[in-house]
Design a protein around this motif. Sequence first.
Motif, PDB file in Angstrom:
ATOM      1  N   ALA A   1      91.042  -2.262  86.068  1.00  0.00           N
ATOM      2  CA  ALA A   1      92.365  -2.721  86.493  1.00  0.00           C
ATOM      3  C   ALA A   1      92.261  -3.917  87.430  1.00  0.00           C
ATOM      4  O   ALA A   1      93.205  -4.252  88.103  1.00  0.00           O
ATOM      5  CB  ALA A   1      93.160  -1.590  87.136  1.00  0.00           C
ATOM      6  N   GLY A   2      91.101  -4.537  87.500  1.00  0.00           N
ATOM      7  CA  GLY A   2      90.924  -5.724  88.322  1.00  0.00           C
ATOM      8  C   GLY A   2      90.704  -6.922  87.432  1.00  0.00           C
ATOM      9  O   GLY A   2      89.814  -7.705  87.668  1.00  0.00           O
ATOM     10  N   GLY A   3      91.504  -7.029  86.407  1.00  0.00           N
ATOM     11  CA  GLY A   3      91.226  -7.953  85.320  1.00  0.00           C
ATOM     12  C   GLY A   3      91.438  -9.418  85.619  1.00  0.00           C
ATOM     13  O   GLY A   3      91.901  -9.803  86.678  1.00  0.00           O
ATOM     14  N   TRP A   4      91.093 -10.192  84.635  1.00  0.00           N
ATOM     15  CA  TRP A   4      91.211 -11.638  84.708  1.00  0.00           C
ATOM     16  C   TRP A   4      92.636 -12.061  84.394  1.00  0.00           C
ATOM     17  O   TRP A   4      93.389 -11.335  83.753  1.00  0.00           O
ATOM     18  CB  TRP A   4      90.267 -12.267  83.695  1.00  0.00           C
ATOM     19  N   SER A   5      92.978 -13.252  84.780  1.00  0.00           N
ATOM     20  CA  SER A   5      94.300 -13.781  84.454  1.00  0.00           C
ATOM     21  C   SER A   5      94.397 -14.084  82.958  1.00  0.00           C
ATOM     22  O   SER A   5      95.487 -14.103  82.409  1.00  0.00           O
ATOM     23  CB  SER A   5      94.590 -15.038  85.274  1.00  0.00           C
ATOM     24  N   ARG A   6      93.247 -14.307  82.297  1.00  0.00           N
ATOM     25  CA  ARG A   6      93.201 -14.514  80.845  1.00  0.00           C
ATOM     26  C   ARG A   6      92.182 -13.541  80.268  1.00  0.00           C
ATOM     27  O   ARG A   6      90.995 -13.825  80.242  1.00  0.00           O
ATOM     28  CB  ARG A   6      92.815 -15.949  80.518  1.00  0.00           C
ATOM     29  N   GLU A   7      92.670 -12.407  79.818  1.00  0.00           N
ATOM     30  CA  GLU A   7      91.765 -11.378  79.309  1.00  0.00           C
ATOM     31  C   GLU A   7      91.064 -11.798  78.021  1.00  0.00           C
ATOM     32  O   GLU A   7      90.003 -11.273  77.706  1.00  0.00           O
ATOM     33  CB  GLU A   7      92.511 -10.060  79.139  1.00  0.00           C
ATOM     34  N   ASP A   8      91.626 -12.759  77.283  1.00  0.00           N
ATOM     35  CA  ASP A   8      90.934 -13.242  76.092  1.00  0.00           C
ATOM     36  C   ASP A   8      89.614 -13.901  76.491  1.00  0.00           C
ATOM     37  O   ASP A   8      88.599 -13.728  75.814  1.00  0.00           O
ATOM     38  CB  ASP A   8      91.811 -14.190  75.281  1.00  0.00           C
TER      39      ASP A   8
ATOM     40  N   ALA B   1      87.839 -13.135  79.182  1.00  0.00           N
ATOM     41  CA  ALA B   1      86.948 -12.047  79.598  1.00  0.00           C
ATOM     42  C   ALA B   1      86.284 -11.412  78.384  1.00  0.00           C
ATOM     43  O   ALA B   1      85.081 -11.128  78.398  1.00  0.00           O
ATOM     44  CB  ALA B   1      87.730 -10.997  80.397  1.00  0.00           C
ATOM     45  N   ALA B   2      87.060 -11.200  77.314  1.00  0.00           N
ATOM     46  CA  ALA B   2      86.499 -10.613  76.093  1.00  0.00           C
ATOM     47  C   ALA B   2      85.472 -11.548  75.455  1.00  0.00           C
ATOM     48  O   ALA B   2      84.442 -11.096  74.954  1.00  0.00           O
ATOM     49  CB  ALA B   2      87.617 -10.283  75.103  1.00  0.00           C
ATOM     50  N   ILE B   3      85.736 -12.848  75.486  1.00  0.00           N
ATOM     51  CA  ILE B   3      84.775 -13.811  74.942  1.00  0.00           C
ATOM     52  C   ILE B   3      83.488 -13.780  75.754  1.00  0.00           C
ATOM     53  O   ILE B   3      82.384 -13.780  75.194  1.00  0.00           O
ATOM     54  CB  ILE B   3      85.391 -15.222  74.911  1.00  0.00           C
ATOM     55  N   VAL B   4      83.611 -13.754  77.077  1.00  0.00           N
ATOM     56  CA  VAL B   4      82.428 -13.713  77.947  1.00  0.00           C
ATOM     57  C   VAL B   4      81.609 -12.462  77.652  1.00  0.00           C
ATOM     58  O   VAL B   4      80.392 -12.524  77.450  1.00  0.00           O
ATOM     59  CB  VAL B   4      82.826 -13.783  79.434  1.00  0.00           C
ATOM     60  N   LEU B   5      82.257 -11.296  77.628  1.00  0.00           N
ATOM     61  CA  LEU B   5      81.536 -10.047  77.358  1.00  0.00           C
ATOM     62  C   LEU B   5      80.923 -10.038  75.963  1.00  0.00           C
ATOM     63  O   LEU B   5      79.804  -9.571  75.771  1.00  0.00           O
ATOM     64  CB  LEU B   5      82.456  -8.844  77.533  1.00  0.00           C
ATOM     65  N   GLY B   6      81.672 -10.536  74.980  1.00  0.00           N
ATOM     66  CA  GLY B   6      81.156 -10.571  73.614  1.00  0.00           C
ATOM     67  C   GLY B   6      79.897 -11.418  73.503  1.00  0.00           C
ATOM     68  O   GLY B   6      78.914 -11.011  72.879  1.00  0.00           O
ATOM     69  N   GLU B   7      79.898 -12.592  74.120  1.00  0.00           N
ATOM     70  CA  GLU B   7      78.706 -13.452  74.086  1.00  0.00           C
ATOM     71  C   GLU B   7      77.565 -12.819  74.869  1.00  0.00           C
ATOM     72  O   GLU B   7      76.404 -12.895  74.464  1.00  0.00           O
ATOM     73  CB  GLU B   7      79.025 -14.839  74.652  1.00  0.00           C
ATOM     74  N   PHE B   8      77.887 -12.160  75.967  1.00  0.00           N
ATOM     75  CA  PHE B   8      76.864 -11.485  76.778  1.00  0.00           C
ATOM     76  C   PHE B   8      76.166 -10.402  75.956  1.00  0.00           C
ATOM     77  O   PHE B   8      74.939 -10.314  75.945  1.00  0.00           O
ATOM     78  CB  PHE B   8      77.515 -10.901  78.038  1.00  0.00           C
ATOM     79  N   VAL B   9      76.942  -9.594  75.252  1.00  0.00           N
ATOM     80  CA  VAL B   9      76.378  -8.542  74.400  1.00  0.00           C
ATOM     81  C   VAL B   9      75.583  -9.170  73.253  1.00  0.00           C
ATOM     82  O   VAL B   9      74.489  -8.716  72.915  1.00  0.00           O
ATOM     83  CB  VAL B   9      77.491  -7.605  73.874  1.00  0.00           C
TER      84      VAL B   9
END
Length: 180
Positions: free
Chosen positions: A75-82, A84-92
Amino acid sequence: GNHDVFGSDQPFYNQNFGPGNYAFDTCNLRIAMLDSGSGSVADSVIGRLPELFARGDAEHLLAVMHHPPYAEITAGGWSREDLAAIVLGEFVEQGGELVVAGHAHMLREFRDIPIAGGRVREIITGTAGAVQGAGQPLFGYVRLTITGDADISACFVEVPPPGAPAHRNTTTTIPQCEEG
C-alpha cells in the motif's frame, strides 16, 4: 527519499552523491540503485533497466529504491504503478532476487511475490524512527548476510536513541539480529 524530492530546492542525496540511478558490483553482488523518491522512476531510466539489472558474473542481483514497487502488498505504491510493474518484470527477467525499499513505515519481509512469470522477494526497511503501526518509533537497520551463492538472510539491528530502552518484541516478519 520523498522528503528530499518534495519541499527541497534540490534533493539532498543527489547533491551529495550524484544521480540516483546507477548500478555497481561489489564482491559477488550486483546492486542497482533506483531513485523512486517521487513515487516513480523517469522514463529514461526504464530504457536503462536491462543495463542496470545486468547481472554479469555476479552471484546475486539486488535492487534498492525508496518506494516499494509492489503496491498490492505494501500500500506504499508508486504514482505510476505501470512503471513499478515494468521495473519488477525486468528485475525478475534478469534473475533479480531481492528488492530493498523504504518509504512505507514498516519493517517487513515479503517472500515469493509473483510477478511477470517469476517470483521476487521484497524487504521494506522503513524504520528511521518511524512509528511502525503502533507504539514508539523504532530506530535501526536491516543487516543482510550473504552466504555463498544460495542464501541472503536478513535480520534487524535496533539502534535506540541515547537513553531509550531497546524494543525486544517488534511486530515484524524480520527477526532481530543476535547480539554479539
